[in-house]
Write a protein that holds these residues in place. Structure first.
Motif, mmCIF file in Angstrom:
data_model
loop_
_atom_site.group_PDB
_atom_site.id
_atom_site.type_symbol
_atom_site.label_atom_id
_atom_site.label_comp_id
_atom_site.label_asym_id
_atom_site.label_seq_id
_atom_site.Cartn_x
_atom_site.Cartn_y
_atom_site.Cartn_z
ATOM 1 N N SER A 72 0.830 -1.207 0.000
ATOM 2 C CA SER A 72 0.000 0.000 0.000
ATOM 3 C C SER A 72 0.859 1.250 0.000
ATOM 4 C CB SER A 72 -0.916 -0.003 1.231
ATOM 5 O OG SER A 72 -1.778 -1.137 1.214
ATOM 6 N N LEU A 73 1.928 1.192 0.774
ATOM 7 C CA LEU A 73 2.847 2.328 0.797
ATOM 8 C C LEU A 73 3.489 2.534 -0.566
ATOM 9 C CD1 LEU A 73 4.572 1.834 4.273
ATOM 10 C CD2 LEU A 73 2.915 3.588 3.636
ATOM 11 N N ASP A 74 3.785 1.415 -1.225
ATOM 12 C CA ASP A 74 4.348 1.514 -2.575
ATOM 13 C C ASP A 74 3.354 2.174 -3.521
ATOM 14 O OD1 ASP A 74 6.674 0.345 -1.773
ATOM 15 O OD2 ASP A 74 6.156 -1.665 -2.473
ATOM 16 N N GLU A 75 2.057 1.769 -3.392
ATOM 17 C CA GLU A 75 1.029 2.395 -4.229
ATOM 18 C C GLU A 75 0.936 3.887 -3.930
ATOM 19 O OE1 GLU A 75 -2.511 0.113 -3.437
ATOM 20 O OE2 GLU A 75 -2.326 -0.872 -5.378
ATOM 21 N N LEU A 76 0.959 4.219 -2.622
ATOM 22 C CA LEU A 76 0.914 5.628 -2.237
ATOM 23 C C LEU A 76 2.134 6.371 -2.745
ATOM 24 C CD1 LEU A 76 -0.393 5.402 1.447
ATOM 25 C CD2 LEU A 76 -1.641 6.226 -0.559
ATOM 26 N N ALA A 77 3.265 5.697 -2.703
ATOM 27 C CA ALA A 77 4.495 6.330 -3.200
ATOM 28 C C ALA A 77 4.376 6.611 -4.694
ATOM 29 C CB ALA A 77 5.697 5.431 -2.918
ATOM 30 N N VAL A 78 3.759 5.652 -5.429
ATOM 31 C CA VAL A 78 3.560 5.866 -6.869
ATOM 32 C C VAL A 78 2.618 7.036 -7.101
ATOM 33 C CG1 VAL A 78 2.577 4.854 -8.960
ATOM 34 C CG2 VAL A 78 4.038 3.473 -7.474
ATOM 35 N N LYS A 79 1.514 7.057 -6.302
ATOM 36 C CA LYS A 79 0.569 8.163 -6.449
ATOM 37 C C LYS A 79 1.208 9.488 -6.039
ATOM 38 C CE LYS A 79 -3.608 5.370 -5.833
ATOM 39 N NZ LYS A 79 -4.802 5.107 -5.001
ATOM 40 N N ALA A 80 2.001 9.443 -4.966
ATOM 41 C CA ALA A 80 2.687 10.656 -4.525
ATOM 42 C C ALA A 80 3.662 11.144 -5.589
ATOM 43 C CB ALA A 80 3.423 10.390 -3.212
ATOM 44 N N ALA A 81 4.332 10.176 -6.215
ATOM 45 C CA ALA A 81 5.261 10.550 -7.282
ATOM 46 C C ALA A 81 4.502 11.187 -8.451
ATOM 47 C CB ALA A 81 6.032 9.317 -7.758
ATOM 48 N N ALA A 82 3.315 10.597 -8.778
ATOM 49 C CA ALA A 82 2.499 11.167 -9.850
ATOM 50 C C ALA A 82 2.011 12.562 -9.463
ATOM 51 C CB ALA A 82 1.315 10.251 -10.153
ATOM 52 N N PHE A 83 1.592 12.697 -8.176
ATOM 53 C CA PHE A 83 1.155 14.006 -7.688
ATOM 54 C C PHE A 83 2.294 15.024 -7.759
ATOM 55 C CE2 PHE A 83 0.882 17.046 -4.167
ATOM 56 C CZ PHE A 83 -0.328 17.651 -4.449
#
Length: 420
Positions: free
Chosen positions: A308-319
């Motif tokens: 989940s953190l990895d997914e959030l990290a991907v979303k954060a990177a996209a953001f």
């Protein structure tokens, strides 16, 4: 730099021989280092290191150097030490600069024993062919110790004698002898690495590793901090299971000898003990699977959280990327705003200039209008004067006619009087 490969041998320059050979060597939990002298192998760090060394002077130095380490030093020659080891009981066996110190027949016997004892790899390093070296008993060796009798070369070996092994070789490796004297031309050397074929057993290490890896797939920090994590956990448990069953078999064999030794042949006792050990292995297989699953389950929640953190990290990177894009666009808008502000300032300046010009023109127009009025007045005055002049001219013309008429009349009278 040069490296060539033929059907069975990788040939290297001396500078890259050892590093190339190292790439063939697998990690291992237990290592048996035969004839290591005072310097055990440096290729891998196992959980257990067993050194076989017959020279007592070397043994004492090893014991001091390996104090507090998970290591065992056996002061025997290779044949005697190997004879006491069970089949497939050691992961990897190393013979580094050793086999050439044995008679050919003894060396061949040692290799057969190594193949019996090793369960993963056997690694040999030796000169390419026979390389003379004579150090008499009691003489000082290359370490300034007194192991001369163990440093004599008694045999030569060639890659062709290791059919089916990986061979990594160099034709010009040994530039100096043990005394530091130059050797011209140099002698070669080679590594022979044998990967021991797996033997079918009760434990499925491939499946067990997959169980752990499926629950740690997102834990990069764990795999980075502990390379081969799943493999080590699995094989440690398998080795412990084998040892547990082996100890159980020893206990049951003892009990069976007490119970049946007086009436039954030893073969009967051994067969019964083997059957009971097989049953124990099957039970231990189930327990092993349960332990591995329980161990892997400890990481499941952490693995999911990490995912989940990895997914959030991907979303954060996209953001962050989108924010960076917006920041760039904002900077572009601000730059355009600055340009427009400059253009507006220029426009208002020009407008002010135009307004001033318009005012100036209005003033001039007023002046012109006043001048026109003045000119119109003068034109009217001129028109009046023109009328006056016209009337005066008419008057003059009338008077002139009168005068002319009167003058011509008098002249005519006088002329007529003259011509009468």
């Amino acid at each position: 730099m040069s490296k060539t490969t033929d059907a069975s041998i990788v040939w290297c320059d001396r500078e890259e021989l050892h590093s190339t050979a190292a790439s063939f060597i697998k990690p291992a939990s237990s290592v048996l280092d035969i004839g290591c002298g005072i310097r055990p192998q440096q290729y891998i760090t196992p959980e257990l290191l067993i050194c076989i060394e017959p020279h007592l002077e070397y043994v004492e130095i090893l014991k001091k150097s390996l104090k507090d380490a998970n290591a065992v030093v056996i002061p025997l020659d290779a044949k005697k030490a190997l004879a006491g080891m069970p089949d497939r009981s050691i992961d990897s066996i190393f013979l580094i600069d050793v086999i050439e110190h044995m008679e050919k027949e003894i060396g061949a016997e040692v290799l057969l024993e190594c193949e019996r004892v090793a369960r993963q790899q056997i690694v040999i390093f030796t000169p390419l062919g026979f390389m003379p070296q004579e150090i008499h008993a009691g003489d000082v060796d290359g370490w300034n110790l007194h192991g001369g009798e163990f440093q004599d070369h008694k045999s030569g070996w060639y890659p062709e004698e290791f059919a089916g092994w990986d061979i990594i070789a160099c034709k010009h490796l040994h530039l100096q002898d043990y005394l530091g004297q130059d050797i011209t031309p140099p002698y070669g050397g080679f590594y022979a690495v044998k990967n021991v074929q797996k033997v079918a057993n009760h434990f499925n290490d491939v499946y067990a590793r997959d169980v752990i890896e499926s629950q740690t797939s997102s834990l990069d920090w764990l795999n980075d901090a502990f390379p081969l994590f799943s493999e080590k956990v699995v094989f440690k448990d398998i080795n412990a299971s084998h040892l547990k069953c082996g100890i159980y078999s020893c206990q049951r064999t003892t009990e069976l000898f007490i119970e049946l030794g007086a009436t039954e042949d030893q073969e009967v006792i051994f067969n019964k003990a083997a059957a009971e050990k097989s049953d124990a292995m099957l039970r231990e297989t189930r327990l092993h699977k349960e332990r591995i699953k329980a161990f892997a389950d400890q990481f499941a929640r952490l693995n999911d959280l990490s995912f989940s953190l990895d997914e959030l990290a991907v979303k954060a990177a996209a953001f962050d990327a989108k924010l960076a894009e917006l920041n760039i666009r904002e900077a572009e808008v601000n730059a355009r705003g600055t340009e427009l502000s400059a253009e507006a300032a220029e426009f208002y300046l020009k407008k002010s200039e135009l307004d001033a010009r318009d005012l100036e023109l209005e003033v001039k127009k007023a002046e012109l209008d006043a001048r026109i009025v003045e000119l119109d007045q003068k034109a009217a005055e001129l028109l009046i004067k023109q009328l006056e002049v016209t009337k005066l001219a008419e008057l003059l013309d009338s008077n002139k006619q009168v005068i002319n008429h009167g003058l011509f009349g008098k002249i005519g009278l006088k002329a007529r009087a003259l011509f009468k």
